[in-house]
Motif scaffolding. Structure first.
Motif, PDB file in Angstrom:
ATOM      1  N   VAL A  25      -0.439 102.000  82.474  1.00  0.00           N
ATOM      2  CA  VAL A  25       0.244 103.063  81.734  1.00  0.00           C
ATOM      3  C   VAL A  25       1.570 102.511  81.234  1.00  0.00           C
ATOM      4  CG1 VAL A  25       1.141 105.412  81.790  1.00  0.00           C
ATOM      5  CG2 VAL A  25      -0.837 104.815  83.202  1.00  0.00           C
ATOM      6  N   ALA A  67      -0.786 111.195  82.028  1.00  0.00           N
ATOM      7  CA  ALA A  67      -0.545 110.021  82.860  1.00  0.00           C
ATOM      8  C   ALA A  67       0.948 109.710  82.955  1.00  0.00           C
ATOM      9  CB  ALA A  67      -1.279 108.817  82.282  1.00  0.00           C
ATOM     10  N   LYS A  68       1.330 109.162  84.106  1.00  0.00           N
ATOM     11  CA  LYS A  68       2.690 108.698  84.337  1.00  0.00           C
ATOM     12  C   LYS A  68       2.663 107.189  84.592  1.00  0.00           C
ATOM     13  CE  LYS A  68       4.675 112.915  86.344  1.00  0.00           C
ATOM     14  NZ  LYS A  68       5.418 113.473  87.507  1.00  0.00           N
ATOM     15  N   LEU A  69       3.824 106.560  84.473  1.00  0.00           N
ATOM     16  CA  LEU A  69       3.904 105.116  84.682  1.00  0.00           C
ATOM     17  C   LEU A  69       3.378 104.732  86.069  1.00  0.00           C
ATOM     18  CD1 LEU A  69       7.432 104.335  83.167  1.00  0.00           C
ATOM     19  CD2 LEU A  69       5.197 104.068  82.081  1.00  0.00           C
ATOM     20  N   GLU A  70       3.690 105.556  87.067  1.00  0.00           N
ATOM     21  CA  GLU A  70       3.305 105.241  88.445  1.00  0.00           C
ATOM     22  C   GLU A  70       1.802 105.384  88.710  1.00  0.00           C
ATOM     23  OE1 GLU A  70       5.586 107.559  87.595  1.00  0.00           O
ATOM     24  OE2 GLU A  70       5.389 109.369  88.843  1.00  0.00           O
ATOM     25  N   ASP A  71       1.051 105.836  87.702  1.00  0.00           N
ATOM     26  CA  ASP A  71      -0.407 105.918  87.851  1.00  0.00           C
ATOM     27  C   ASP A  71      -1.077 104.581  87.577  1.00  0.00           C
ATOM     28  OD1 ASP A  71      -0.374 109.177  86.256  1.00  0.00           O
ATOM     29  OD2 ASP A  71      -0.122 108.638  88.380  1.00  0.00           O
ATOM     30  N   SER A  72      -0.311 103.587  87.143  1.00  0.00           N
ATOM     31  CA  SER A  72      -0.875 102.261  86.926  1.00  0.00           C
ATOM     32  C   SER A  72      -1.419 101.722  88.237  1.00  0.00           C
ATOM     33  CB  SER A  72       0.201 101.305  86.381  1.00  0.00           C
ATOM     34  OG  SER A  72       0.620 101.704  85.101  1.00  0.00           O
ATOM     35  N   GLU A  91      -0.586 105.050  76.917  1.00  0.00           N
ATOM     36  CA  GLU A  91       0.842 105.346  76.995  1.00  0.00           C
ATOM     37  C   GLU A  91       1.040 106.563  77.883  1.00  0.00           C
ATOM     38  OE1 GLU A  91       2.215 103.512  72.683  1.00  0.00           O
ATOM     39  OE2 GLU A  91       2.383 105.661  73.061  1.00  0.00           O
ATOM     40  N   LYS A  92       2.231 106.636  78.471  1.00  0.00           N
ATOM     41  CA  LYS A  92       2.517 107.774  79.340  1.00  0.00           C
ATOM     42  C   LYS A  92       2.348 109.073  78.569  1.00  0.00           C
ATOM     43  CE  LYS A  92       7.509 107.395  78.686  1.00  0.00           C
ATOM     44  NZ  LYS A  92       8.812 107.134  79.343  1.00  0.00           N
ATOM     45  N   ARG A  93       1.932 110.076  79.280  1.00  0.00           N
ATOM     46  CA  ARG A  93       1.644 111.423  78.786  1.00  0.00           C
ATOM     47  C   ARG A  93       0.279 111.525  78.096  1.00  0.00           C
ATOM     48  NH1 ARG A  93       7.255 111.214  78.017  1.00  0.00           N
ATOM     49  NH2 ARG A  93       7.049 110.458  75.876  1.00  0.00           N
ATOM     50  N   ARG A 146      -2.002 116.791  88.013  1.00  0.00           N
ATOM     51  CA  ARG A 146      -2.355 115.907  86.903  1.00  0.00           C
ATOM     52  C   ARG A 146      -3.723 115.261  87.047  1.00  0.00           C
ATOM     53  NH1 ARG A 146       0.040 111.638  86.472  1.00  0.00           N
ATOM     54  NH2 ARG A 146       0.894 111.404  88.570  1.00  0.00           N
TER      55      ARG A 146
END
Lengths: 116, 114
Positions: free
Chosen positions: B113, B82-87, B14-16, B64
């Motif tokens: 993410v 982690a952020k969503l865009e790190d997927s 999950e994010k963060r 990060r």
């Protein structure tokens, strides 16, 4: 800095037909050029590379690419494709000197799909 | 000759949250690379090591992302938070070290993410 453009995101062809995957690059310095292939569910593999010498380079599975300095291109060709050639193909460029500017830059890829 | 090894192969967080990826290069390869490959794009270099020193980390989001290569062999890449865009798929590659040498890629770690 270098950049790479692969104009075709997808190329569908029939089996045994010829194919050309286009790649153009830009660079202010001398370059090395590469084609990598990524088969489904596998990692990237080097297909062929141009470092110097003959401008026509070949792979072991029938692909070839020609370095054209005047047109800044490195198109990939095969005279007759097989189902097993289905994959994503990435063109890449790298400055030929060892410096921080020599990192490899990949294009966005071309998905080659072969129809029986 | 064994290829480049990476683990895990898949990770969902999950994010963060934090996540770490591990890479073991081909034996004897001095140069190690971490790439990020977002869906529909080519791989983008995040960081390049020569032995255990950093050669290029200009595209690493240092707020990060962090990476280390202790003893000049294995490497870890960490994302925190982690952020969503790190997927993306995170690829590790290694080479003998000279500019014209072939880079050999591992199978990658696919990160999602949520």
């Amino acid at each position: 800095a270098q950049s790479v453009t692969q104009l075709d995101s997808q190329v569908p062809v029939f089996e045994e037909a010829p194919v050309e995957l286009r790649c153009n690059y830009s660079s202010s310095v001398s370059v090395y050029l590469f084609w990598y292939v990524q088969y489904p569910n596998q990692g990237l593999q080097l297909l062929l590379k141009y470092l110097s010498g003959s401008t026509l380079v070949e792979s072991i599975n029938g692909f070839e690419a020609e370095f054209n300095k005047s047109q800044t291109s490195f198109h990939l060709r095969k005279p007759s494709v097989h189902i097993s050639d289905t994959a994503e193909y990435f063109c890449a460029v790298r400055g030929s000197s060892y410096s921080s500017a020599s990192k490899i830059i990949f294009g966005s890829g071309t998905r080659l799909s072969i129809r029986p | 000759e064994a290829g480049v090894a990476q683990s895990p192969r898949y990770k969902i967080i999950e994010k963060r949250q934090s996540v770490a990826f591990w890479c073991n290069p081909i034996s004897g390869h001095a140069t190690l690379y971490w790439y990020q490959q977002i869906l529909g794009q080519g791989p983008k270099l995040l960081i390049q090591f020569q032995n255990n020193g950093v050669v290029d980390d200009s595209q690493l989001p240092k707020d990060r992302f962090s990476a280390e290569r202790l003893k000049g062999v294995d490497s870890t890449l960490k994302i925190q938070p982690a952020k969503l865009e790190d997927s993306a798929v995170y690829l590790c590659a290694s080479s003998r070290g000279r500019v014209q040498e072939t880079q050999y890629f591992g199978p990658g770690t696919r990160l999602l993410v949520l």
